[in-house]
Design a protein around this motif. Structure first.
Motif, mmCIF file in Angstrom:
data_model
loop_
_atom_site.group_PDB
_atom_site.id
_atom_site.type_symbol
_atom_site.label_atom_id
_atom_site.label_comp_id
_atom_site.label_asym_id
_atom_site.label_seq_id
_atom_site.Cartn_x
_atom_site.Cartn_y
_atom_site.Cartn_z
ATOM 1 N N ASN B 6 32.103 46.753 23.186
ATOM 2 C CA ASN B 6 31.642 47.232 24.330
ATOM 3 C C ASN B 6 33.062 47.686 24.615
ATOM 4 O O ASN B 6 33.804 48.348 24.349
ATOM 5 C CB ASN B 6 32.688 45.829 25.232
ATOM 6 C CG ASN B 6 31.448 44.632 25.194
ATOM 7 O OD1 ASN B 6 30.286 44.922 25.024
ATOM 8 N ND2 ASN B 6 31.728 42.985 24.517
ATOM 9 N N TYR B 40 32.730 47.348 31.034
ATOM 10 C CA TYR B 40 33.466 46.223 32.125
ATOM 11 C C TYR B 40 35.367 47.772 32.413
ATOM 12 O O TYR B 40 35.554 48.560 32.181
ATOM 13 C CB TYR B 40 34.717 45.352 31.326
ATOM 14 C CG TYR B 40 34.128 44.412 30.565
ATOM 15 C CD1 TYR B 40 32.858 43.699 30.581
ATOM 16 C CD2 TYR B 40 34.443 44.331 28.735
ATOM 17 C CE1 TYR B 40 32.244 42.643 30.322
ATOM 18 C CE2 TYR B 40 33.854 43.151 28.292
ATOM 19 C CZ TYR B 40 32.699 42.579 29.020
ATOM 20 O OH TYR B 40 31.834 41.881 27.818
ATOM 21 N N PHE B 54 38.121 40.870 34.500
ATOM 22 C CA PHE B 54 37.313 42.152 34.204
ATOM 23 C C PHE B 54 35.955 41.719 35.192
ATOM 24 O O PHE B 54 35.612 40.793 35.569
ATOM 25 C CB PHE B 54 36.349 41.866 33.194
ATOM 26 C CG PHE B 54 37.358 42.450 31.881
ATOM 27 C CD1 PHE B 54 38.702 43.523 31.928
ATOM 28 C CD2 PHE B 54 38.073 41.471 30.708
ATOM 29 C CE1 PHE B 54 39.238 43.825 30.956
ATOM 30 C CE2 PHE B 54 39.292 42.195 30.002
ATOM 31 C CZ PHE B 54 39.565 42.970 30.146
ATOM 32 N N ILE B 55 35.171 43.289 35.715
ATOM 33 C CA ILE B 55 34.668 43.449 36.622
ATOM 34 C C ILE B 55 32.669 44.258 35.724
ATOM 35 O O ILE B 55 33.433 44.408 34.703
ATOM 36 C CB ILE B 55 34.440 43.906 37.675
ATOM 37 C CG1 ILE B 55 35.011 45.903 37.399
ATOM 38 C CG2 ILE B 55 35.388 43.230 38.611
ATOM 39 C CD1 ILE B 55 34.708 46.098 38.873
ATOM 40 N N ASP B 56 31.788 43.766 35.461
ATOM 41 C CA ASP B 56 31.089 44.415 34.712
ATOM 42 C C ASP B 56 30.315 45.138 35.765
ATOM 43 O O ASP B 56 29.336 45.424 36.461
ATOM 44 C CB ASP B 56 29.823 43.253 35.594
ATOM 45 C CG ASP B 56 28.761 43.996 34.481
ATOM 46 O OD1 ASP B 56 28.523 44.733 33.771
ATOM 47 O OD2 ASP B 56 27.732 42.726 33.481
ATOM 48 N N LEU B 57 30.316 46.365 34.926
ATOM 49 C CA LEU B 57 30.032 47.799 35.953
ATOM 50 C C LEU B 57 29.131 48.326 35.656
ATOM 51 O O LEU B 57 28.816 49.164 36.473
ATOM 52 C CB LEU B 57 31.095 48.967 35.406
ATOM 53 C CG LEU B 57 32.462 49.007 35.735
ATOM 54 C CD1 LEU B 57 33.838 49.951 34.890
ATOM 55 C CD2 LEU B 57 32.701 48.984 37.123
ATOM 56 N N TYR B 98 36.668 40.003 23.591
ATOM 57 C CA TYR B 98 36.039 40.953 24.820
ATOM 58 C C TYR B 98 35.392 41.351 23.797
ATOM 59 O O TYR B 98 33.816 42.254 24.268
ATOM 60 C CB TYR B 98 36.556 40.890 25.940
ATOM 61 C CG TYR B 98 36.725 40.435 27.005
ATOM 62 C CD1 TYR B 98 38.188 39.626 26.630
ATOM 63 C CD2 TYR B 98 35.940 39.863 28.001
ATOM 64 C CE1 TYR B 98 38.384 38.303 28.062
ATOM 65 C CE2 TYR B 98 36.719 38.692 28.931
ATOM 66 C CZ TYR B 98 37.677 38.010 28.748
ATOM 67 O OH TYR B 98 37.656 36.958 30.029
#
Lengths: 405, 405
Positions: B6, B40, B54-57, B98
């Motif tokens: 990731n 992320y 974290f955000i899921d881009l 992650y």
């Protein structure tokens, strides 16, 4: 049609991003009429008349005039000199010596007063003169006109600046969550109110704004800012330089400048410095401020195309009205009824404009005195031209946590 | 090709008008490569890693990403938190949990230091991680790169603002003939130097500029301003917030803010307030100042298209280099030789970037220490994009006088 004679045009008071567009409107229109001989420009307004400092505007190139429509500030030079009653005799002597029959003065209240007195002085001497005022002010405080050329461009700048510095503040988060931005306007809150045009979503900046017409206590400011800080984590506040407290007293110096002596001691704090210190002390967070100052009235790159076109229009109209025999009047902008924004020009007596100050009406300010109403937004929205370019915020889909802290 | 894993990207330090363009460059490029799993975003930089925020881009819409290229400030949120050595263990634990194999950090010197230490921490744990820095700063003070994304846009804003407020000052004439404009830069004068890009004719604003790299005495400032005031009737001065005197001492607080206590007393004057007071006292004329503050780094409407494209480019390059197995490097911009401006990307060791501060070299500052050289102008001109839109001045053909005064 007025008698054949010369025309003189001047610029007065604070410059704007589009006052030169009015000047070019005057020149272009004047060039179309045989009844007008020379087209003179006053160097630094009435000061140029008093000292016989005129320039020949017919000798300017077409390219210069075209570019001037997009050039901020006052190309003729402006003036803040307050005329004494004795000066009017001299003014008339000069106007007569140069065979001036059309006197056009671009400016705000004081300039309308000057144009009115020039009209009276000519009348008293029995000299045929057509004296007209062309409105200009970023403060938007002239009465008898729907709005003033110069305002739409400054409003667009303020909305742009508040949105940009607002996004910056939001990005900073806890590092410096509160921002004040000082907006021009000692008595009139029109320009500060325009900051609200930055808002698309309800939580967008500016979260708060304060105008001189509606004094609020410092306690309320602290509580207002605390509410937003606790609710969304940050707060951006647009503040008129002439903001007042609940007793109607100015909070800062009212001139947007902290005056320091040569040793760095403040004589009196400006409004945003004062608010910054209080909010910092009360909320215990970092507070910052911006003071864009003269950029608000001079940023041609962010000028409103609507405003620029209207500034040109009022310049043209002044020439046509003068030639039609009108004197002692200011050109106004009249908003036409209907679903699409449109204006025509009208006329208002100079003396009445000179003696009035058009402040933000109460119905344009919200009940709490910290924002504007939808009625204001409807009034102001068309004046800044196209809506601001859309910005994006991330949707921020949270990733599920995998560890404990 | 790196191992499948990731990617996480974060924004740090002060926002700019184009740092989101770098972010979108990272996301768009990452989406093209099967080797990258999740993309992320760190919420508020390394603080988001420490707290597993974290955000899921990948869930952001194409439209949001496209608009984000034109949106100022840091869409992920930024941070000024200084990591402690113990934090790096936690950082690594989170990155490993992650399955993050690509760590991209957009920021300035401190951010490069962080990325370097993340790289070392991964190495120490034997964890395969590719940590890269993406340069960002309006200060333009990162070494090993020709210039920094963010600088060109801030430079365009400063040049625009100085020209506009300069025309305003010229129009005011004797009413307020001296203007100081405070420009960001505590140690580096790159942004203040960019004010010189406003100049077309020799007498154009800014007539003077002062940068931190070259201290000058207050006596010189007074004499410099007096010279211009006496020669052309006005003077516009761009001043770095970190301007120093001939002893190398900061003249103002150096932070562009006058700190007032809750009672309105100044703790220490800012640089422009100090200079304003001194020049006013010495020359006996009205002096004004502008402090555009955070607008310098956030005004997207005046951003440089060149800068925006390069910000995107360094974001893309970071992804490609990480996938190629590069770590512990910052992406640089290398100017290509030849008559037309062009850049390619390169690499510099993070530790060396972190420990260096690239100040304005002496050959870019004129001998008197109050302006820039042609060499600087050649360096900076292409970075702001197209030249500023042309303005006009009237030719001002004087009309012969007819009366005595």
């Amino acid at each position: 049609m007025g008698n054949k004679g010369n025309l003189v045009v001047g610029q007065s008071g604070g410059p704007t991003a589009v006052i030169n567009s009015s000047l070019v409107g005057v020149i272009h229109e004047a060039m179309q009429h045989d009844a007008i001989g020379a087209i003179y420009g006053m160097v630094h307004g009435v000061s140029g008349v008093l000292h016989e400092e005129f320039i020949d505007l017919r000798q300017e190139s077409a390219e210069t005039l075209e570019r001037l429509r997009y050039t901020p500030a006052s190309a003729l030079g402006t003036v803040r000199y307050k005329l004494h009653s004795a000066d009017y005799d001299r003014l008339l002597d000069v106007l007569m010596a140069y065979d001036v029959r059309y006197f056009l003065y671009i400016g705000g209240n004081d300039s309308m007063d000057t144009a009115h007195k020039v009209h009276l002085a000519a009348q008293a001497k029995g000299y045929e003169l057509y004296a007209l005022g062309v409105p200009k002010t970023v403060d938007n405080d002239l009465a008898y006109t729907d709005h003033c050329p110069g305002y739409g461009s400054a409003a667009r700048f303020v909305a742009t600046a508040v949105r940009d510095t607002g996004y910056d503040t939001e990005a900073m988060g806890e590092s410096s969550p509160v921002k004040f931005i000082e907006v021009m306007g000692r008595n009139a809150g029109w320009l500060t109110a325009a900051a609200a045009l930055a808002r698309v979503e309800p939580n967008d900046p500016p979260q708060l704004l304060y105008v001189p017409e509606c004094g609020v206590s410092l306690e309320q400011v602290v509580n207002d800012v605390r509410y937003w800080y606790e609710t969304i984590g940050h707060c951006v506040v647009a503040v008129s330089e002439g903001m007042r407290n609940e007793q109607g007293e100015e909070i800062g110096s009212g001139f947007g400048q902290v005056e320091l002596d040569a040793f760095g001691h403040a004589r009196k704090g400006g409004v945003v410095e004062t608010l910054e210190a209080i909010v910092k002390a009360e909320l215990g967070v970092r507070v910052r401020h911006d003071k864009p100052g003269y950029l608000q009235r001079s940023c041609a790159a962010l000028a409103s195309p609507v405003d620029r076109a209207e500034a040109y229009l009022v310049g043209q109209a002044a020439v046509r009205e003068a030639l039609a025999g009108v004197s002692d009047r200011m050109i106004t902008l009249e908003r036409q009824p209907g679903p699409t924004y449109a204006v025509t020009t009208g006329l208002a007596p100079l003396a009445e404009v000179a003696n009035a100050e058009h402040l933000l009406p109460r119905e344009y300010i919200n009940a709490a005195g910290n924002g504007v109403t939808e009625a204001f937004l409807e009034y102001a929205r068309p004046l800044i031209g196209e809506p601001l370019a859309p910005y994006a915020r991330l949707a921020k889909h949270a990733v599920p946590k995998r560890l404990a802290e």
